[in-house]
Scaffold this motif. Sequence first.
Motif, PDB file in Angstrom:
ATOM      1  N   GLU A  84      -0.930   7.993   4.774  1.00 29.68           N
ATOM      2  CA  GLU A  84       0.419   8.285   4.324  1.00 29.68           C
ATOM      3  C   GLU A  84       0.898   9.642   4.842  1.00 29.68           C
ATOM      4  O   GLU A  84       2.042   9.799   5.234  1.00 29.68           O
ATOM      5  CB  GLU A  84       0.366   8.359   2.810  1.00 29.68           C
ATOM      6  CG  GLU A  84       1.487   7.681   2.122  1.00 29.68           C
ATOM      7  CD  GLU A  84       1.145   7.616   0.662  1.00 29.68           C
ATOM      8  OE1 GLU A  84       1.769   8.344  -0.091  1.00 29.68           O
ATOM      9  OE2 GLU A  84       0.196   6.877   0.311  1.00 29.68           O
ATOM     10  N   LYS A  85      -0.022  10.623   4.809  1.00 34.29           N
ATOM     11  CA  LYS A  85       0.352  11.972   5.246  1.00 34.29           C
ATOM     12  C   LYS A  85       0.210  12.117   6.762  1.00 34.29           C
ATOM     13  O   LYS A  85       0.382  13.195   7.300  1.00 34.29           O
ATOM     14  CB  LYS A  85      -0.556  13.001   4.555  1.00 34.29           C
ATOM     15  CG  LYS A  85      -0.320  13.057   3.051  1.00 34.29           C
ATOM     16  CD  LYS A  85      -0.926  14.311   2.437  1.00 34.29           C
ATOM     17  CE  LYS A  85      -2.433  14.302   2.540  1.00 34.29           C
ATOM     18  NZ  LYS A  85      -3.121  14.783   1.342  1.00 34.29           N
ATOM     19  N   SER A  86      -0.140  11.013   7.424  1.00 32.14           N
ATOM     20  CA  SER A  86      -0.364  11.020   8.867  1.00 32.14           C
ATOM     21  C   SER A  86      -1.465  12.008   9.254  1.00 32.14           C
ATOM     22  O   SER A  86      -1.452  12.570  10.342  1.00 32.14           O
ATOM     23  CB  SER A  86       0.929  11.360   9.612  1.00 32.14           C
ATOM     24  OG  SER A  86       0.891  10.755  10.880  1.00 32.14           O
ATOM     25  N   ASP A  87      -2.420  12.212   8.363  1.00 27.33           N
ATOM     26  CA  ASP A  87      -3.491  13.169   8.607  1.00 27.33           C
ATOM     27  C   ASP A  87      -4.659  12.490   9.328  1.00 27.33           C
ATOM     28  O   ASP A  87      -5.743  12.350   8.787  1.00 27.33           O
ATOM     29  CB  ASP A  87      -3.954  13.753   7.255  1.00 27.33           C
ATOM     30  CG  ASP A  87      -4.993  14.840   7.462  1.00 27.33           C
ATOM     31  OD1 ASP A  87      -5.229  15.223   8.623  1.00 27.33           O
ATOM     32  OD2 ASP A  87      -5.577  15.300   6.471  1.00 27.33           O
ATOM     33  N   TYR A  88      -4.406  12.039  10.557  1.00 30.95           N
ATOM     34  CA  TYR A  88      -5.439  11.402  11.379  1.00 30.95           C
ATOM     35  C   TYR A  88      -4.884  11.329  12.793  1.00 30.95           C
ATOM     36  O   TYR A  88      -3.675  11.415  13.001  1.00 30.95           O
ATOM     37  CB  TYR A  88      -5.769   9.987  10.865  1.00 30.95           C
ATOM     38  CG  TYR A  88      -4.599   9.026  11.015  1.00 30.95           C
ATOM     39  CD1 TYR A  88      -4.474   8.221  12.143  1.00 30.95           C
ATOM     40  CD2 TYR A  88      -3.593   8.957  10.050  1.00 30.95           C
ATOM     41  CE1 TYR A  88      -3.391   7.375  12.310  1.00 30.95           C
ATOM     42  CE2 TYR A  88      -2.509   8.118  10.203  1.00 30.95           C
ATOM     43  CZ  TYR A  88      -2.403   7.331  11.336  1.00 30.95           C
ATOM     44  OH  TYR A  88      -1.319   6.502  11.507  1.00 30.95           O
ATOM     45  N   ASP A  89      -5.763  11.166  13.772  1.00 30.19           N
ATOM     46  CA  ASP A  89      -5.304  10.952  15.142  1.00 30.19           C
ATOM     47  C   ASP A  89      -5.612   9.533  15.595  1.00 30.19           C
ATOM     48  O   ASP A  89      -4.911   8.966  16.421  1.00 30.19           O
ATOM     49  CB  ASP A  89      -5.987  11.949  16.094  1.00 30.19           C
ATOM     50  CG  ASP A  89      -5.652  13.379  15.725  1.00 30.19           C
ATOM     51  OD1 ASP A  89      -4.452  13.710  15.716  1.00 30.19           O
ATOM     52  OD2 ASP A  89      -6.581  14.159  15.424  1.00 30.19           O
TER      53      ASP A  89
END
Lengths: 332, 491
Positions: free
Chosen positions: B379-384
């Motif tokens: 959700e927080k786009s905390d990944y690549d």
Amino acid sequence: MGRVVAEGSSRPGRASQALGPVARFLLGRAAQAVVVLWGAATLSFAALHLLPGDPVSTLLGPMVTVTPQVRARIVADYQLDRPLAVQYAGYLRRLFTGDLGTSYQQQLPVRAVIGQQLGATVQLALAAALLGGALALAAALLTSGHDGPVRRLVESAELLAVSTPTFWLGILLLTLFSFHWKLFPVAGADGPAALVLPAATLAVPMAGLLSQVLRSGLDAALEEPFVLAARARGLGGFAVRARHALRHALIPAITLGGWLFGGLLGGTVLVETVFARPGLGRIAVTAIDAKDMPVVLGVVLLSAAGFVVVNTAVDLLYAAVDPRLRAGSVRS
Amino acid sequence: MSPADVTAVIQRGVYDSLVYQDSSGAFHPWLATSWKVSKDGKTYTFQLRHDVKFTDGTAFDAQAVKANFDSINAPATKSEYASALFGQYYQGTKVDDAYTVEVDFSRAFTPFLQAVSTTYLGIASPASLTHDASHLCAGGSYSVGSGPFVESARVPGQSVSFTRNPAYKWGPQGVGNSGPAYLSGYTIDFLPDDSTRVGSLTSGQVDAATVPVTAVKTVKADTQLTYVAHQSPGIVYSLQLNQAHAPLNDERVRQAVLDAADVPTLIKSVYFGLYQPAWSVLSPSTPGGTYDSTLANSWGNDPAKAIELLEQASYTGVDAQGYRTKDGKRLTLRWIYIAESQSDQRDTLGQALVAQFKKVGIDLERDTVAEGAYFTDIEKSDYDVLDLSWARGDADILRGFYHSASAAVQGSEDASNTRDPQVDAWLDDADGNVSPAQSAADYRDVQNWTIQHAVVLPLYVTEYQLGVSTKVHGLRYDVSGGPEFYTAWVA
């Protein structure tokens, strides 16, 4: 507290005197249990809130596509937007009325989720404890008090039993007794046959540990003067060990056994996985992973209650085994 | 296999669908005797059978279909994938007469026919929908359909049992049976441990089991067993590359990721040559000629070019461990995953990728997280990087992954955060009112674009692998390779 006047007691306010020592002890234990449960509930509540992650995502399950409006509704429905203190108070209030809430993941009452699994776990724990206890007793009684090749063999076996990984032992037993000789079914929890292999898997390391403790207790007791007296009365070696020395050796073994059994009641993930059995262990791991709070708290409370019950039983057993601890001198 | 796929296989015997999709992808009448799509592609009209009864005694009619579709699309239902199958143009379901039902869209939406054939849109008894909607997914006594089997027992985490529905006489057309099932019942056991599952199959204690790739050889060599494998259609097992922020918002870095990977060699060594390496994000077994075969051998395995691209993207420094740096910052890619999802040797494959990327100076960091944290991070786009595969018998699955509009909803499908008007145009055209050939060409364009712009690193084509006892006959498979028990018998 109102005034309690117990029958046969003319002095008000001294009710506890009228109760038997065992009842008094149990009352004290019940009070302790309440404190333990409250502590366990509070600790796990705090721990779950400190874990990263979001219960709403858990509620929705994996691979989800929902609009923000739906999310907002869920947050409101489950009061996840309220301050922690409010959530905690509400949670304690519900607990007090015996309401464990609803699982986020399974959308079922926690009582049902745990209830479905509890029977299987208790069955397995009891079967493993009985088998492990019997094995340990036999090994310790046979080998204590004298040295020789048999004793050394049994001691090596115990070491092996304690150090074998549960997982591997389970697979080994399955391969031999189920896949190869087809004596027992692979999996599930239908009927006693399905209980044999998982119970044996858990009993073997337990027996290894218990038997070591029992034997060293027996060895120590056999050095005591009363044993000499018993032998002088013409009792044979085995009878002395079983009738006189065993009482002394049982106390530490009961303590350890109670602790091991309490651990089994919390569920045993590896054995449940290998044998595909239902049980509290798998439920707990899945729930922790998914932040399914109500279920985690339910399992924690149940395990804590289990430990309280087991400890109480252990203390009562002490009294049964050791006359010095009886009547009016029960430790509480 | 996503949990949802498992559910679909389990529930198939309980719920019938309006339309039956066979393993080749073709459609046949089932609860609907016929269907018509209007000229403008906006209206689907289904003529329904008159003789169908749900297992709770309720009669099946147009009203029942409407109740189901309304319920799936009601926000309160929190339906996830099922409501996505209606797409973004769904307007509503209308009852024309007792046995005619009409589904309306604001514009043409061709994937809908395949959508209604899935178990997700199987028709439940309306009485069970209102009974207690929040418990529908919990199964048990709440799953009431009109299917050839009735769920008779369920032990959560252990097994589900089904018994034959003796009143059944409306089997799908073209499967060789329309009456009651041949099996009096069947049980699905959940055996999470691979060796336990294989052992129970080889020792004859179960009649069929999903086979881990490590045991395929054993099962193939066993004369008592047949090995059945189907390549899953839909999205292959792949790494979706997140363009929402640095470093992967730079196309050159994404290109370098693709060039650094030697996928065929990896897949061959990790899966003993059993799986097919993937060249496109879409599986070759997806129906309708939608697979772009021209992508084969067209990319990857060029470390020199990868390094050149990284230099162009200003990753000119190299630190003590040999990783590329830009302004003193190491090029690290965060790959989050849930430990449980790494079955099928995916752990090994992940480690091998880490090693290949290290050669060109990319630090691929595999980070295992709990399920709750996983979705929060997404959700927080905390990944690549996110690894995904998604079985569906229709190329429309690409819409959920790469259409900008899929950003309006939440979920892991949109992992690459692709926002491209050209891609949107192709996808809109493909599920609009065009010829099947045109639609397939659009889907091929989308696949080509995802490789050209390196928004995905395809790895291997997932397979549904089963070991089946030679005593089992007549087992059919759905388009994704999942078993269908309706026509099976044991002799």
